[in-house]
Design an enzyme around this catalytic site. Structure first.
Site, mmCIF file in Angstrom:
data_model
loop_
_atom_site.group_PDB
_atom_site.id
_atom_site.type_symbol
_atom_site.label_atom_id
_atom_site.label_comp_id
_atom_site.label_asym_id
_atom_site.label_seq_id
_atom_site.Cartn_x
_atom_site.Cartn_y
_atom_site.Cartn_z
ATOM 1 N N GLU B 51 0.877 -0.821 0.237
ATOM 2 C CA GLU B 51 0.524 0.170 0.313
ATOM 3 C C GLU B 51 0.490 1.309 0.148
ATOM 4 O O GLU B 51 0.648 1.813 -0.180
ATOM 5 C CB GLU B 51 -1.153 0.067 1.000
ATOM 6 C CG GLU B 51 -2.303 -0.915 0.988
ATOM 7 C CD GLU B 51 -3.351 -0.808 0.143
ATOM 8 O OE1 GLU B 51 -3.138 0.488 -0.473
ATOM 9 O OE2 GLU B 51 -4.194 -1.237 -0.021
ATOM 10 N N ASN B 55 1.337 4.125 -3.333
ATOM 11 C CA ASN B 55 1.270 5.413 -3.010
ATOM 12 C C ASN B 55 2.021 6.289 -3.470
ATOM 13 O O ASN B 55 1.425 7.785 -4.300
ATOM 14 C CB ASN B 55 0.828 5.918 -1.308
ATOM 15 C CG ASN B 55 -0.656 5.222 -0.806
ATOM 16 O OD1 ASN B 55 -1.776 5.191 -1.655
ATOM 17 N ND2 ASN B 55 -1.116 5.406 0.796
ATOM 18 N N ARG B 104 -8.188 4.302 -9.968
ATOM 19 C CA ARG B 104 -9.504 3.981 -9.728
ATOM 20 C C ARG B 104 -9.432 2.735 -10.258
ATOM 21 O O ARG B 104 -9.564 1.137 -10.208
ATOM 22 C CB ARG B 104 -11.042 4.515 -9.213
ATOM 23 C CG ARG B 104 -10.912 5.007 -7.534
ATOM 24 C CD ARG B 104 -11.988 5.655 -7.018
ATOM 25 N NE ARG B 104 -11.540 6.517 -6.199
ATOM 26 C CZ ARG B 104 -12.276 7.464 -7.018
ATOM 27 N NH1 ARG B 104 -12.026 8.348 -8.120
ATOM 28 N NH2 ARG B 104 -11.422 8.396 -6.357
HETATM 29 N N1 LIG Z 1 2.758 9.459 -0.340
HETATM 30 C C1 LIG Z 1 1.816 9.946 -0.163
HETATM 31 N N2 LIG Z 1 1.671 11.580 -0.964
HETATM 32 C C2 LIG Z 1 0.628 12.326 -1.158
HETATM 33 N N3 LIG Z 1 -0.275 12.505 -0.847
HETATM 34 C C3 LIG Z 1 -0.859 10.465 -0.630
HETATM 35 C C4 LIG Z 1 0.157 9.899 0.038
HETATM 36 N N4 LIG Z 1 -0.052 8.701 0.344
HETATM 37 C C5 LIG Z 1 -1.746 9.332 0.330
HETATM 38 N N5 LIG Z 1 -1.623 10.310 0.008
HETATM 39 C C6 LIG Z 1 -3.593 11.156 0.233
HETATM 40 O O1 LIG Z 1 -4.034 10.723 1.357
HETATM 41 C C7 LIG Z 1 -4.874 9.954 0.886
HETATM 42 C C8 LIG Z 1 -5.407 8.562 1.564
HETATM 43 O O2 LIG Z 1 -4.690 7.400 0.626
HETATM 44 P P1 LIG Z 1 -5.182 6.269 1.242
HETATM 45 O O3 LIG Z 1 -5.729 5.617 2.648
HETATM 46 O O4 LIG Z 1 -3.857 5.159 0.449
HETATM 47 O O5 LIG Z 1 -6.020 5.633 -0.247
HETATM 48 P P2 LIG Z 1 -5.829 6.010 -1.173
HETATM 49 O O6 LIG Z 1 -4.793 5.877 -2.051
HETATM 50 O O7 LIG Z 1 -6.621 4.692 -2.204
HETATM 51 O O8 LIG Z 1 -6.646 7.185 -1.866
HETATM 52 C C9 LIG Z 1 -4.741 9.214 -1.122
HETATM 53 O O9 LIG Z 1 -5.678 9.720 -1.902
HETATM 54 C C10 LIG Z 1 -4.110 11.275 -0.540
HETATM 55 O O10 LIG Z 1 -4.755 12.385 -1.013
HETATM 56 MG MG LIG Z 2 -3.455 4.470 -1.379
#
Ligand SMILES: Nc1ncnc2c1ncn2[C@@H]1O[C@H](COP(=O)(O)OP(=O)(O)O)[C@@H](O)[C@H]1O
Ligand SMILES: [Mg+2]
Lengths: 114, 146
Positions: B51, B55, B104
């Site tokens: 995960e 990200n 998505r």
């Molecule tokens: N490494 C990152 N850099 C920038 N924004 C991030 C990062 N990781 C997560 N985010 C932000 O946090 C939100 C939630 O992350 P996550 O729980 O992994 O769900 P998803 O990736 O499915 O959207 C992301 O949609 C993004 O806006």
């Molecule tokens: Mg994510």
């Protein structure tokens, strides 16, 4: 239930792991969302998905599922199938849609994950 | 006294490269298995890594993942150069996501990554600088040290 029985029930074609269909399946995790599978699978489930990219097999490997069935007749690229073979994950494809697949397996006593 | 370090590895992650996304986590799985880490703890760590790697691929330009295994625990730090997270508390809420439709369609971007990483970790911490990048730290304690 054996994966080989599920193969017959769902009219599947086997794309990888022809020799590993004797694995026993008790639970099913079904989703097109890989994060959902990663959050709910506990390992050794059957994974049913409509997502056929390389991440579907990476998710299957990380989540530790026993096999993957692609629904709606969706076929992955050869490199995805080769990757599944390398990871020793059986991969099947069925022409059926998700709702029908889940209904059939539920009726046969398989359980979901929650 | 600090626990004896058994392994330290560093991996590069390429942002926006969806074809390679997950390769680093796959490598980490092999490394931990070779080290003899039991299946349950290995699985938790690899879910966190996958995960975190997704990200970085989805949101950042590049990142590094550092894996440190000691006799007591497994530590994973993922640091990226990227947009950062303006509101960490919000980002940690299940269902919150800024992912695009394209992401998505790839099976990610339902706002379940960070909550699930936290759930699988014994210690979990996010630090972020908007416009600079994000660091995510996860610790999983090994049996006999839980
Ligand atoms: N490494 C990152 N850099 C920038 N924004 C991030 C990062 N990781 C997560 N985010 C932000 O946090 C939100 C939630 O992350 P996550 O729980 O992994 O769900 P998803 O990736 O499915 O959207 C992301 O949609 C993004 O806006
Ligand atoms: Mg994510």
């Amino acid at each position: 239930m054996k994966l080989s029985e599920i193969k017959e029930l769902l009219q599947c074609e086997v794309l990888a792991g022809e020799d590993d269909l004797s694995v026993d399946i008790q639970q099913v995790v079904a989703s097109d969302g890989m994060s959902e599978i990663l959050a709910f699978a506990k390992s050794r489930e059957l994974m049913i998905t409509g997502l056929t990219n390389i991440q579907s097999i990476r998710t299957a490997d990380v989540a530790g599922v026993s096999a993957v069935i692609y629904c709606r007749g969706k076929r992955p690229d050869k490199k995805v199938i080769d990757f599944a073979k390398q990871k020793q994950i059986p991969v099947l494809v069925t022409p059926m849609v998700m709702f029908d697949i889940c209904g059939i397996l539920f009726n046969r006593g398989l359980k979901g994950v929650s | 006294m600090t626990a004896m370090e058994l392994l330290r590895e560093c991996y590069e992650i390429q942002g926006k490269n969806f074809d390679k996304a997950g390769e680093v986590s796959g490598e980490i799985k092999v490394v931990l298995r070779d080290l003899g880490i039991d299946a349950a703890h290995l699985r938790r760590l690899v879910i966190v890594a996958f995960e975190a790697e997704m990200n970085v691929v989805m949101y950042a330009q590049r990142g590094t993942m550092t894996l440190i295994v000691t006799e007591e625990d497994i530590n994973l730090e993922t640091t990226d150069e990227g947009p950062g997270i303006p509101d960490i508390e919000l980002a940690l809420q299940e269902g919150y996501s800024t992912a695009s439709d394209e992401m998505r369609e790839m099976g990610f971007g339902f706002g379940m990554g960070l909550p699930n990483m936290k759930k699988n970790s014994d210690e979990f911490r996010i630090e972020s600088n908007v416009g600079k990048g994000t660091s995510v730290f996860s610790k999983i304690r090994l049996p006999a040290h839980e």
